[in-house]
Design an enzyme around this catalytic site. Structure first.
Site, short mmCIF file in Angstrom:
data_model
loop_
_atom_site.label_atom_id
_atom_site.label_comp_id
_atom_site.label_asym_id
_atom_site.label_seq_id
_atom_site.Cartn_x
_atom_site.Cartn_y
_atom_site.Cartn_z
N GLU A 153 5.58 -4.40 -4.67
CA GLU A 153 6.54 -5.33 -4.06
C GLU A 153 7.77 -5.51 -4.93
O GLU A 153 8.88 -5.65 -4.43
CB GLU A 153 5.88 -6.67 -3.76
CG GLU A 153 4.84 -6.61 -2.65
CD GLU A 153 5.39 -6.11 -1.31
OE1 GLU A 153 6.60 -6.24 -1.05
OE2 GLU A 153 4.60 -5.59 -0.51
N TYR A 201 9.99 -13.59 -0.18
CA TYR A 201 9.36 -12.44 0.48
C TYR A 201 8.34 -11.78 -0.44
O TYR A 201 7.20 -11.52 -0.05
CB TYR A 201 10.42 -11.41 0.91
CG TYR A 201 9.78 -10.18 1.52
CD1 TYR A 201 9.60 -10.09 2.90
CD2 TYR A 201 9.31 -9.14 0.73
CE1 TYR A 201 8.98 -8.98 3.46
CE2 TYR A 201 8.70 -8.03 1.27
CZ TYR A 201 8.53 -7.96 2.65
OH TYR A 201 7.91 -6.87 3.20
N ASP A 257 11.55 -9.54 6.55
CA ASP A 257 12.52 -8.55 6.07
C ASP A 257 13.32 -8.10 7.29
O ASP A 257 13.16 -8.64 8.40
CB ASP A 257 11.84 -7.38 5.35
CG ASP A 257 10.94 -6.54 6.25
OD1 ASP A 257 10.94 -6.73 7.49
OD2 ASP A 257 10.24 -5.67 5.72
#
Length: 169
Positions: free
Chosen positions: A42, A125, A143
């Site tokens: 990530e 996120y 996203d």
């Protein structure tokens, strides 16, 4: 936006799963729930194409398979591995975050959004994607692709910067 009935929501979820089964691209981080590996993925995926990240992800984890090893690595070595991704500050932030994890959490990736958000380079996120993927937490992520689906399916118009759009979140 109107309220969805449970059957409508179930239908929507089935449509997404069906599409994903036929179209989801295969990446190494989709085959693990190991928190460190997902943290690295990530982190690297921020503002970067997944196909570009895949070989860098594997090279980084081959070199530093455990957070303690990455935390001890010289920033120049990390930056050299991440160089094809650009954004030198990403290497610095990844190093700082992993050093904090090793020092403050005995090498374990935090299990709460609040704790993840305190790490350098980790935003909403990234924190939520880690929680969902590594710890099976229900955590919404937004996203550009998710925003596009929500806008089209629900007839919404999000703001230009989707990641900051309260309506879509």
């Amino acid at each position: 936006m109107t309220h969805l009935e449970p059957r409508q929501l179930q239908w929507f979820r089935r449509q997404l799963r069906s599409w994903a089964k036929d179209n989801l691209r295969d990446f190494p981080w989709r085959h693990t729930q190991e928190p460190y590996r997902l943290f690295v993925a990530e982190f690297l995926l921020q503002k970067t194409n997944a196909a570009t990240v895949a070989p860098i992800y594997e090279a980084l984890l081959d070199r530093y398979p455990h957070p303690e090893q990455l935390a001890a690595a010289p920033i120049e070595e990390i930056a050299q591995i991440l160089k094809p991704l650009g954004l030198f500050f990403r290497a610095e932030r990844l190093s700082q975050s992993v050093q904090t994890i090793v020092r403050s959490n005995r090498g374990r990736i935090p299990k709460t959004e609040a704790a993840l958000l305190k790490l350098p380079g980790v935003g909403k996120y990234t924190a939520r994607a880690i929680l969902a993927g590594a710890f099976d937490r229900r955590a919404a992520v937004l996203d550009t692709n998710v925003a596009r689906i929500l806008e089209r399916f629900f007839g919404l118009q999000g703001e230009r910067v989707k990641s900051r759009c309260k309506l879509l979140w």
